[in-house]
Design a protein around this motif. Structure first.
Motif, mmCIF file in Angstrom:
data_model
loop_
_atom_site.group_PDB
_atom_site.id
_atom_site.type_symbol
_atom_site.label_atom_id
_atom_site.label_comp_id
_atom_site.label_asym_id
_atom_site.label_seq_id
_atom_site.Cartn_x
_atom_site.Cartn_y
_atom_site.Cartn_z
ATOM 1 N N ASP A 515 0.850 -1.195 0.000
ATOM 2 C CA ASP A 515 0.000 0.000 0.000
ATOM 3 C C ASP A 515 0.887 1.246 0.000
ATOM 4 N N PRO A 516 1.231 1.786 -1.185
ATOM 5 C CA PRO A 516 2.118 2.960 -1.250
ATOM 6 C C PRO A 516 1.539 4.183 -0.530
ATOM 7 N N PHE A 517 0.232 4.348 -0.590
ATOM 8 C CA PHE A 517 -0.378 5.510 0.068
ATOM 9 C C PHE A 517 -0.159 5.439 1.582
ATOM 10 N N ARG A 746 17.807 11.380 -4.450
ATOM 11 C CA ARG A 746 18.824 11.354 -5.499
ATOM 12 C C ARG A 746 18.568 10.195 -6.456
ATOM 13 N N TRP A 747 18.170 9.049 -5.914
ATOM 14 C CA TRP A 747 17.827 7.909 -6.772
ATOM 15 C C TRP A 747 16.675 8.291 -7.703
ATOM 16 N N ALA A 748 15.666 8.956 -7.153
ATOM 17 C CA ALA A 748 14.515 9.351 -7.969
ATOM 18 C C ALA A 748 14.924 10.330 -9.067
ATOM 19 N N TRP A 749 15.769 11.287 -8.730
ATOM 20 C CA TRP A 749 16.133 12.335 -9.683
ATOM 21 C C TRP A 749 17.125 11.848 -10.741
ATOM 22 N N THR A 750 17.795 10.744 -10.494
ATOM 23 C CA THR A 750 18.763 10.261 -11.480
ATOM 24 C C THR A 750 18.209 9.113 -12.321
ATOM 25 N N ARG A 751 16.923 8.798 -12.174
ATOM 26 C CA ARG A 751 16.339 7.763 -13.035
ATOM 27 C C ARG A 751 16.052 8.357 -14.403
ATOM 28 N N HIS A 752 16.714 7.821 -15.422
ATOM 29 C CA HIS A 752 16.462 8.252 -16.784
ATOM 30 C C HIS A 752 15.118 7.707 -17.263
ATOM 31 N N THR A 753 14.644 8.247 -18.360
ATOM 32 C CA THR A 753 13.333 7.868 -18.875
ATOM 33 C C THR A 753 13.227 6.366 -19.102
ATOM 34 N N HIS A 754 14.290 5.754 -19.667
ATOM 35 C CA HIS A 754 14.238 4.320 -19.952
ATOM 36 C C HIS A 754 14.320 3.470 -18.686
ATOM 37 N N GLN A 755 14.624 4.118 -17.538
ATOM 38 C CA GLN A 755 14.696 3.375 -16.281
ATOM 39 C C GLN A 755 13.386 3.432 -15.496
ATOM 40 N N ALA A 801 5.776 5.645 -6.921
ATOM 41 C CA ALA A 801 6.733 4.557 -7.116
ATOM 42 C C ALA A 801 8.151 4.996 -6.766
ATOM 43 N N LEU A 802 8.510 6.196 -7.169
ATOM 44 C CA LEU A 802 9.848 6.704 -6.865
ATOM 45 C C LEU A 802 9.996 6.971 -5.377
ATOM 46 N N ARG A 803 8.940 7.491 -4.747
ATOM 47 C CA ARG A 803 9.028 7.807 -3.313
ATOM 48 C C ARG A 803 9.187 6.565 -2.467
ATOM 49 N N THR A 804 8.631 5.455 -2.929
ATOM 50 C CA THR A 804 8.665 4.222 -2.137
ATOM 51 C C THR A 804 9.684 3.223 -2.684
ATOM 52 N N PHE A 805 10.635 3.706 -3.471
ATOM 53 C CA PHE A 805 11.745 2.883 -3.961
ATOM 54 C C PHE A 805 11.248 1.576 -4.583
ATOM 55 N N SER A 806 10.277 1.712 -5.464
ATOM 56 C CA SER A 806 9.748 0.554 -6.181
ATOM 57 C C SER A 806 10.717 0.223 -7.320
ATOM 58 N N PRO A 818 0.142 -1.231 -10.783
ATOM 59 C CA PRO A 818 -1.245 -0.808 -10.550
ATOM 60 C C PRO A 818 -1.499 -0.259 -9.149
ATOM 61 N N LYS A 819 -0.759 -0.769 -8.142
ATOM 62 C CA LYS A 819 -0.968 -0.261 -6.782
ATOM 63 C C LYS A 819 -0.591 1.225 -6.680
ATOM 64 N N HIS A 820 0.324 1.661 -7.506
ATOM 65 C CA HIS A 820 0.690 3.084 -7.493
ATOM 66 C C HIS A 820 -0.403 3.914 -8.164
ATOM 67 N N ILE A 821 -1.092 3.337 -9.153
ATOM 68 C CA ILE A 821 -2.253 4.014 -9.746
ATOM 69 C C ILE A 821 -3.339 4.173 -8.692
ATOM 70 N N ASP A 822 -3.571 3.101 -7.928
ATOM 71 C CA ASP A 822 -4.577 3.163 -6.862
ATOM 72 C C ASP A 822 -4.234 4.248 -5.848
ATOM 73 N N ALA A 823 -2.942 4.353 -5.496
ATOM 74 C CA ALA A 823 -2.515 5.374 -4.533
ATOM 75 C C ALA A 823 -2.773 6.764 -5.084
ATOM 76 N N ALA A 824 -2.519 6.972 -6.381
ATOM 77 C CA ALA A 824 -2.759 8.277 -6.996
ATOM 78 C C ALA A 824 -4.239 8.619 -6.989
ATOM 79 N N VAL A 825 -5.081 7.634 -7.311
ATOM 80 C CA VAL A 825 -6.534 7.862 -7.303
ATOM 81 C C VAL A 825 -7.008 8.182 -5.886
ATOM 82 N N ARG A 826 -6.471 7.446 -4.917
ATOM 83 C CA ARG A 826 -6.878 7.675 -3.524
ATOM 84 C C ARG A 826 -6.497 9.077 -3.069
ATOM 85 N N LEU A 827 -5.307 9.523 -3.459
ATOM 86 C CA LEU A 827 -4.876 10.876 -3.090
ATOM 87 C C LEU A 827 -5.818 11.917 -3.689
ATOM 88 N N LEU A 828 -6.108 11.808 -4.978
ATOM 89 C CA LEU A 828 -6.974 12.800 -5.632
ATOM 90 C C LEU A 828 -8.367 12.781 -5.021
#
Length: 932
Positions: A515-517, A746-755, A801-806, A818-828
């Motif tokens: 549960d990322p949220f 730093r891990w989140a900010w250095t992830r390239h698009t293909h990563q 996903a980036l915040r929870t080191f997925s 999909p669980k990260h989609i659910d977390a986004a919907v729950r937040l909104l």
């Protein structure tokens, strides 16, 4: 212009200190402070305040000479004209073997003096006898005779170990210090030579068995004619471990490399001290052997750990270079972010030739070019302050300045000047480095103009660099300038990053159990307890943290081109809800980005602007948003921006690009995470946050660019701020340490698009959830629209996903599930259905109203078409008032008011900032009706 205080400080160098008079060209002839001359071989320009010695080659701003008073070499009883100053008569020296023998006998017959010399300088009796060192009773100084290649005595050097305050350690006989000499000259017979600093170092190094030579002048003084004497030799440069000594290493390396067979620079194993570094004598007296020394010598070029500009530079901030005069002339390292540049650059000669047929006999007498037999190859080093006076000047003025610096008569028609090579010089504007942020530095937007002679290609706006240079006075205006001669791009937190096992272990704590949220709420509680102290605002902290951790770019649904991944989010509501304090403390904890107060910031401060400068050129100065490309900017007090200013940020918010289209066109990347914080506009009393958002942001298209919006209200929680003691106590129990938080970011900010991996299953799930969300909320206001909600949802999910080191088993790829989609919907849903926010309520009302409008569309259109031209007016004008309606429809105020009231009652319009706004759904119905 040279002032009275400067002249007073220079009195020992002036022939007549009471009445110094420059010639018609503004030149004043002075005694050289560095080689003890008797004939006033140096020239000082009253206007530029630059000086130059035509014998030893020393030159630069006279202010540097004044600050360097301790290193002057002034003959103690130099003869000069004096206006009753009572100068002592000059001691007369015959330069005879008898004088040398007398001094040597005086030393040898004084055991205490001999022991002091042998103890403090490490010299043996054989070396003392070989070098004919003696003792002069009147001066109370040791004597060193200087001989030429024929063995003739040409000078005496006097040395005191502990001179009285205000007196120098070493000097030459009056009239014999010019020109300086190589010492001891007999060492030139060797093919391998150490070039060091000072007679004692040369004597002791030679005694150790390594041939060594120095010169009877200042550390970095050098006679160009000496270079050819070292042709084909193996040279080792080893000067003192202070700033001047290290400069001398670098200068002589450049001068002698074309002549030497091999050349190496040795750095002694001591720290660099700005003024009084250790030397070769200290090295030998510390017990080092010849083998130790040769172990420091690289085979050819200096190794990576040899002395570099970085190793001798003093690290400073921009404000230091503006406020601290003690730094003038020092080698400085200034970490900066490039915020703008002059749109032009300049070419300054690095190498040039001066030639003359020597036909102007009268002028040749006082011209250095005559001493060079009418031909001279000169150069301008990248750290030469003369560069400042050459930038932006005319060709004639440039040549004149160079001739004056070289001691060549600048008005002689027989002198020819030819450029051989050029350096590129540019003007940059810089601000404090974004890599060095702390809570106190975050608001430092100080900009500094610098002149760079580094000739580094590929520098771009927003780039973080280390500048190496000095603060020096401009030769014409005396303005404090920073001249950078070296520019390095250090690694930064946005570069590729290799994860260690220890790092993975630390940031694995952020992974969720499904549960990322829920996990982000747990992280938020720890952040409240140990960082911000803003209690009971977990959801607000999650909201902010997601903006911090949003991706730069993503490939959301298999598209070939990358899509924007950064979050653009707004938190608005009541005052004193802790939103500004929480965001500021999170910025400090992560040590990234800027926080800009929009009440005091101009559009140029956010975006950038074009400025015309005194030379007629233009300078682009970028604002905080493009300067923080790939980083984050917290925009506080958004109500300080006008609606028009907000609209002008369109390019940044949609394309991640800042553009300036004025007399000149410029653009820069601005892929910036944006967290907007705002209270309601002054004087407004909105019924809910949605109405307040319309008043704060304005146009629908500007609202639509937010990925998410949140309201915060004072009556939701009690705003208790934890005092510092409680925070300090909580930090001891911190669940997620600061280091781990920073490493995860730093891990989140250095992830390239293909990563960032979004597979087909997740994409399809996102699209399905997007349709459901779009069905729950009205597109007016356009926070949730069927056309783009899938993009907003996947961006928020990626941030979860980036915040929870997925990640996958390599830890390199971020996996969006999909669980990260659910977390986004729950937040909104959580923030949008808050009754005080009002989006859920408005959506329900709008949904019912839209159904009612659709059901009664024919009767509504009949009422509207009963008014001439009203339907066409509503189709074209999405924003109007009664005056506009009266003007365009040719009706009176009363009729206009009746129509507006009717449209409002039918739910077709709403009010914003005194204007009537047409609901998007109704505008679509009008277009459809007109097509029918």
């Amino acid at each position: 212009m040279l002032g009275k205080k400067a002249l007073a400080a220079l009195a020992p160098l002036l022939e007549d200190p009471d009445d110094p008079q420059p010639n018609a060209s503004g030149e004043l002839y002075i005694y050289c402070p560095y080689h003890g001359d008797h004939d006033r071989s140096a020239s000082l320009n009253f206007e530029s305040t630059l000086w130059h010695c035509k014998v030893c080659g020393e030159a630069g701003p006279i202010s540097d000479v004044i600050k360097d008073r301790d290193n002057w070499v002034i003959e103690e009883n130099r003869t000069r004209r004096s206006s009753g100053s009572g100068a002592k008569p000059t001691r007369h020296f015959e330069m005879t073997e008898m004088e040398v023998a007398g001094w040597t006998d005086a030393l040898l017959t004084s055991q205490p003096l001999l022991e002091v010399l042998m103890t403090r300088r490490g010299l043996t009796l054989d070396t003392i006898l070989k070098r004919e060192i003696g003792w002069d009773h009147p001066y109370k100084a040791y004597t060193i005779p200087v001989r030429d290649v024929y063995g003739e005595i040409i000078n005496y050097r006097f040395y005191r170990f502990d001179p009285p305050e205000g007196r120098r350690k070493i000097w030459s006989v009056a009239g014999h210090g010019t020109p300086p000499q190589l010492y001891p000259i007999d060492q030139m017979d060797h093919d391998t030579l150490v070039i060091c600093e000072g007679e004692w170092d040369a004597m002791l190094t030679s005694q150790m068995g390594i041939p060594a030579i120095t010169r009877t002048s200042a550390a970095d003084a050098w006679v160009m004619g000496w270079c050819k004497l070292f042709y084909g030799k193996d040279l080792i440069l080893c000067h003192d471990m202070d700033t001047k000594g290290q400069h001398a290493n670098a200068k002589l390396a450049d001068l002698l490399r074309p002549f030497a067979r091999t050349l190496a620079v040795v750095q002694l194993p001591y720290p660099v001290d700005p003024k009084h570094g250790k030397d070769l004598t200290d090295y030998w007296l510390d017990g080092h052997t010849v083998e130790d020394f040769m172990g420091l010598v690289p085979e050819h070029e200096p190794p990576e750990d040899a002395p570099t500009t970085d190793s001798i530079a003093i690290s400073v901030g921009i404000l230091d270079t503006l406020d601290n005069p003690d730094l003038a002339g020092q080698t400085l390292k200034m970490p900066v972010t490039i915020s703008g540049r002059h749109m032009d650059n300049w070419l300054i000669p690095t190498e040039y030739t001066l030639t003359c047929d020597l036909s102007q006999k009268a002028k040749c007498n006082n011209c250095q070019l005559a001493a060079w037999s009418g031909e001279h190859k000169g150069e301008i080093q990248r750290n030469d302050p003369l560069i400042l006076g050459l930038v932006g000047t005319t060709s004639n003025a440039l040549v004149t300045a160079i001739l004056q610096r070289d001691g060549v008569y600048d008005k002689c028609p027989a002198v020819d000047f030819d450029r051989l090579s050029e350096m590129r010089v540019e003007q940059l504007f810089v601000r404090p480095s974004l890599e060095a942020n702390t809570e106190s530095e975050r608001q430092d937007f100080t900009q500094r103009r610098i002149i760079s002679s580094a000739n580094v290609l590929g520098l771009t706006d927003n780039m973080i660099v280390d500048l190496f240079g000095s603060t020096v006075p401009h030769p014409l205006t005396q303005r404090n300038e920073f001249l950078a001669w070296e520019v390095n791009k250090p690694p930064n937190m946005l570069d590729d990053w290799d994860l260690s096992e220890a790092t993975v272990k630390r940031i694995s704590k952020f992974q969720d159990d499904g549960d990322p949220f829920k996990k982000c709420m747990d992280i938020a509680r720890d952040t409240i307890n140990t960082v911000t102290g803003i209690r009971d605002r977990e959801l607000m902290h999650v909201f902010m943290d997601l903006v911090f951790h949003s991706a730069l770019e993503i490939h959301p649904f298999g598209e070939k081109d990358a899509s924007k991944g950064t979050l653009d989010a707004l938190i608005l509501g009541d005052t004193r809800t802790g939103k500004s304090e929480a965001a500021g403390k999170m910025l400090a904890d992560y040590a990234v980005g800027d926080m800009v107060n929009c009440e005091s910031a101009s559009l140029a401060g956010l975006l950038g602007g074009l400025e015309k400068v005194g030379d007629g050129g233009f300078v682009v100065k970028w604002g905080s948003l493009p300067v923080n490309d790939r980083r984050i900017v917290v925009m506080d007090e958004v109500s300080g921006l006008t609606l028009d200013q907000i609209s002008q940020l369109t390019d940044i918010r949609t394309r991640g690009e800042a553009r300036i289209d004025k007399i000149k066109t410029a653009k820069a990347h601005a892929r910036t995470r944006m967290l907007w914080l705002g209270n309601y506009r002054k004087g407004s009393n909105p019924a809910n946050a949605m109405e307040g958002m319309r008043q704060l942001i304005g146009q629908s298209e500007d609202i639509a660019r937010f990925e998410m919006v949140m309201g915060v209200f004072t009556d939701e929680v009690s705003i208790d701020i934890i005092n510092p003691t409680e925070i300090a106590e909580a930090q001891a129990r911190r669940k997620y340490g600061q280091r781990a938080r920073r490493e995860c970011l730093r891990w989140a900010w250095t992830r390239h698009t293909h990563q960032i991996i979004i597979d087909k299953e997740t994409a399809e799930y996102n699209n399905a959830q997007a349709k459901e969300v779009a069905g729950r909320y009205t597109p007016d206001p356009p926070l949730v629209m069927g056309s783009n909600v899938r993009l907003k949802l996947i961006r928020i999910a990626t941030a979860f996903a980036l915040r929870t080191f997925s990640c996958d088993e390599t830890y390199q790829n971020c996996i969006v599930l999909p669980k990260h989609i659910d977390a986004a919907v729950r937040l909104l849903d959580t923030v949008y259905t808050n009754p005080r926010f009002g989006y859920g309520n408005i959506s329900n009302i709008r949904s019912a109203n839209d159904a009612k409008v659709e059901e009664n569309l024919d009767s509504i259109m009949q009422k509207i078409t009963s008014y001439p031209n009203l339907l066409d007016f509503l189709a074209k004008e999405d924003k109007f008032n009664s005056f506009i309606m009266c003007t365009l429809l040719n009706m009176d105020q009363s009729s206009a008011a009746d129509i507006i009231s009717m449209l409002y009652d039918m739910g077709l319009i709403y009010m914003l900032e005194g204007f009537v706004m047409v609901h998007d759904k109704f505008r679509q119905s009008i277009q459809q009706y007109r097509r029918i």
